[in-house]
Design an enzyme around this catalytic site. Structure first.
Site, PDB file in Angstrom:
ATOM      1  N   TYR A  44     -60.813  40.716  61.891  1.00 47.09           N
ATOM      2  CA  TYR A  44     -59.663  40.607  60.978  1.00 47.09           C
ATOM      3  C   TYR A  44     -59.088  39.193  61.023  1.00 47.09           C
ATOM      4  O   TYR A  44     -58.134  38.929  61.769  1.00 47.09           O
ATOM      5  CB  TYR A  44     -58.568  41.595  61.381  1.00 47.09           C
ATOM      6  N   TRP A  58     -52.267  40.486  58.700  1.00 45.63           N
ATOM      7  CA  TRP A  58     -52.083  41.859  58.206  1.00 45.63           C
ATOM      8  C   TRP A  58     -50.632  42.253  58.392  1.00 45.63           C
ATOM      9  O   TRP A  58     -50.011  41.926  59.409  1.00 45.63           O
ATOM     10  CB  TRP A  58     -52.976  42.840  58.971  1.00 45.63           C
ATOM     11  N   ASN A  59     -50.135  42.990  57.431  1.00 52.08           N
ATOM     12  CA  ASN A  59     -48.715  43.302  57.338  1.00 52.08           C
ATOM     13  C   ASN A  59     -48.150  44.009  58.574  1.00 52.08           C
ATOM     14  O   ASN A  59     -47.307  43.457  59.295  1.00 52.08           O
ATOM     15  CB  ASN A  59     -48.531  44.137  56.056  1.00 52.08           C
ATOM     16  N   ASP A 106     -49.611  44.862  61.379  1.00 51.94           N
ATOM     17  CA  ASP A 106     -50.027  44.197  62.632  1.00 51.94           C
ATOM     18  C   ASP A 106     -49.056  43.076  62.991  1.00 51.94           C
ATOM     19  O   ASP A 106     -48.716  42.854  64.154  1.00 51.94           O
ATOM     20  CB  ASP A 106     -51.421  43.585  62.472  1.00 51.94           C
ATOM     21  N   TYR A 140     -65.057  37.739  56.214  1.00 48.07           N
ATOM     22  CA  TYR A 140     -64.333  38.991  55.959  1.00 48.07           C
ATOM     23  C   TYR A 140     -64.621  39.447  54.540  1.00 48.07           C
ATOM     24  O   TYR A 140     -64.629  38.650  53.602  1.00 48.07           O
ATOM     25  CB  TYR A 140     -62.811  38.812  56.142  1.00 48.07           C
ATOM     26  N   GLN A 151     -48.538  48.037  52.983  1.00 46.19           N
ATOM     27  CA  GLN A 151     -48.897  48.711  54.236  1.00 46.19           C
ATOM     28  C   GLN A 151     -47.644  49.331  54.840  1.00 46.19           C
ATOM     29  O   GLN A 151     -46.530  49.040  54.384  1.00 46.19           O
ATOM     30  CB  GLN A 151     -49.544  47.708  55.216  1.00 46.19           C
ATOM     31  N   ASP A 208     -56.750  54.039  57.509  1.00 49.80           N
ATOM     32  CA  ASP A 208     -57.690  53.875  56.401  1.00 49.80           C
ATOM     33  C   ASP A 208     -58.564  55.083  56.055  1.00 49.80           C
ATOM     34  O   ASP A 208     -58.573  55.533  54.924  1.00 49.80           O
ATOM     35  CB  ASP A 208     -58.628  52.702  56.689  1.00 49.80           C
ATOM     36  N   GLU A 263     -58.761  47.938  70.177  1.00 57.36           N
ATOM     37  CA  GLU A 263     -58.088  48.388  68.951  1.00 57.36           C
ATOM     38  C   GLU A 263     -57.722  49.873  69.022  1.00 57.36           C
ATOM     39  O   GLU A 263     -56.627  50.279  68.661  1.00 57.36           O
ATOM     40  CB  GLU A 263     -59.019  48.110  67.759  1.00 57.36           C
TER      41      GLU A 263
HETATM   42  C1  DGY Z   1     -60.238  46.645  57.039  1.00 54.59           C
HETATM   43  O1  DGY Z   1     -60.767  45.630  56.613  1.00 54.59           O
HETATM   44  O2  DGY Z   1     -60.804  47.556  57.641  1.00 54.59           O
HETATM   45  C2  DGY Z   1     -58.816  46.801  56.890  1.00 54.59           C
HETATM   46  O3  DGY Z   1     -58.313  47.882  57.606  1.00 54.59           O
HETATM   47  C3  DGY Z   1     -58.437  46.915  55.459  1.00 54.59           C
HETATM   48  O4  DGY Z   1     -57.120  46.608  55.432  1.00 54.59           O
END
Ligand code: DGY
Length: 419
Positions: free
Chosen positions: A28, A32-33, A35, A80, A100, A158, A382
């Site tokens: 990642y 990210w919001n 996070d 990514y 998010q 997700d 994670e």
């Molecule tokens: C991902 O890339 O898996 C993310 O969770 C999407 O936001």
């Protein structure tokens, strides 16, 4: 050997890209919001100005309509997918087109309460942006009562089974060729499946087609589901935002009105057949019939009840570590696949705040001990297999490190005290 506290602080520092923190190196590579909100909470334990910088950087990418996007692509990283060219939102810096879980007001309140005088000016500067974001949730996403999501990624959970009925209605067959990058960083058996990715991309392509008109996506988009998790997080965050507003001497009656309306809508996501809060497909009115971790965030919003208590104990006692993201007795349960079973330290921390507030301090302590045990055994991963503690997903994870510093580490002391 370096202490876990030192390791956690060094993860936050190493994932710091200058004003914002990536969730983890490689998997990642952007901001990210939610996070970022947790990163701010972690930073607040040793660098208060840096904590407020994190929240400022996040809110600086707020859209004119009030939405705060789920990813901010500060610097392009070809490793990514889907990157800024796929989202194509026309924002500067580029962003995704969905939001998010809005934990920021809750975290801002925690950070502010930890050091009110030093935080006052920073909190006051952030406050109007938070109000604007919450207004967007109320006006655009709570048109059906509770909070609706237009993409599973928006929920933060997700690929949880809650979304399966909505995903079944999304056509992913004509999205074209693409190369996933996540499965190059992490064992594919711990990530969502290809059919799910095709549908995720189809939803992004719909957003591009309608120029990311967020109201139009609610009306006509391929996916619209009520999310118990965001609903409870938002309700709690409305109340935290109102508390911040009152401390600033602001009139918070508008925010109180959003809370009242949202609380009044909660019965619409109680599924009597399931005996719990449940996700609902807002296109068909059908319940998901899935007990997921989003339901237990009810405690965060003071919406627990004895039936939910019994469900919590059932799913928790069916595993060994923390609260699983999906019901271990469900046919969909996969203990290592992302949100279809694993235990997430960050969600445990949110639930524990709610459990304490609803008088279940013993359960909050148990959750903290089990979370501390996972991190002491394996470090800051994670997520974890809740049956045997196998570490999963990305390593050296920002929000897991933050949760250690702010909450989980006291579980180690409790465990020692009990021994
Ligand atoms: C991902 O890339 O898996 C993310 O969770 C999407 O936001």
């Amino acid at each position: 050997m370096t202490s876990l506290d030192d390791q956690a602080r060094s993860i936050l520092r190493q994932n710091d890209r200058g004003g914002y923190t990536v969730p983890t190196h490689g998997l990642y590579p952007y901001q990210w919001n939610w996070d970022s909100a947790f990163a701010a909470w972690g930073f607040s334990t040793f660098d208060l100005p840096r904590a407020w910088d994190e929240l400022d950087t996040l809110m600086a990418s707020q859209w004119d309509n009030g939405m705060v996007p789920h990813i901010i692509f500060h610097k392009t990283d070809p490793d990514y997918f889907p990157g800024p060219d796929v989202w194509s939102t026309g924002q500067t810096p580029p962003t995704s087109g969905i939001s998010q879980p809005p934990v920021t007001a809750t975290i801002a309140r925690l950070v502010w309460e930890g050091a009110p005088d030093e935080s006052h000016a920073r909190m006051a500067a952030l406050y109007p942006k938070l109000v604007k974001w919450h207004r967007w949730w109320h006006e655009v996403r709570c048109t059906h009562g509770v909070a609706a999501i237009t993409h599973p990624w928006e929920s933060g959970r997700d690929n949880c089974p809650d979304w399966d009925i909505g995903m079944a209605g999304v056509d992913g067959s004509s999205v074209g060729e693409y190369t996933r990058r996540d499965t190059g960083h992490v064992n594919p058996s711990m990530r969502p499946q290809k059919e799910e990715y095709d549908r995720y991309i189809a939803m992004v392509q719909f957003g591009v087609k309608v120029g990311w008109d967020t109201a139009r996506i609610v009306d006509d988009g391929p996916f619209l589901m009520a999310d118990p998790g965001i609903t409870f997080i938002l309700l709690r965050a409305h109340e935290d935002l109102a508390a911040l507003g009152r401390a600033l001497g602001e009139d918070v009656s508008e925010i109180d009105g959003w809370s009242t309306a949202l609380r009044a809508a909660l019965p619409s996501i109680w599924n009597p057949a399931l005996g719990a809060y449940d996700a609902k497909n807002l296109r068909s009115g059908e319940f998901a019939g899935v007990l997921g971790s989003g339901a237990f965030l009810a405690y965060l919003a003071g919406a627990g009840n004895p039936q939910l208590d019994a469900q919590l104990m059932r799913v928790w006692d069916a595993v060994r570590y923390g609260i699983p993201s999906a019901d271990p007795e469900g046919a969909f349960f996969e203990p290592r696949r992302y949100w279809r079973g694993p235990c997430w330290p960050v969600v445990n921390a949110l639930m524990a705040i709610g459990l304490v507030d609803s008088g279940h301090t013993d359960l909050a302590n148990r959750l903290r001990r089990e979370t501390a045990e996972l991190l002491e055994k394996h470090g800051f991963w994670e997520y974890f297999d809740p049956t045997d503690a196998t570490p999963c997903g990305g390593a050296r994870f920002t929000w897991t490190a933050a949760i250690w510093l702010t909450w989980a580490k006291e579980g180690r002391e409790q465990a020692k005290g009990a021994a």
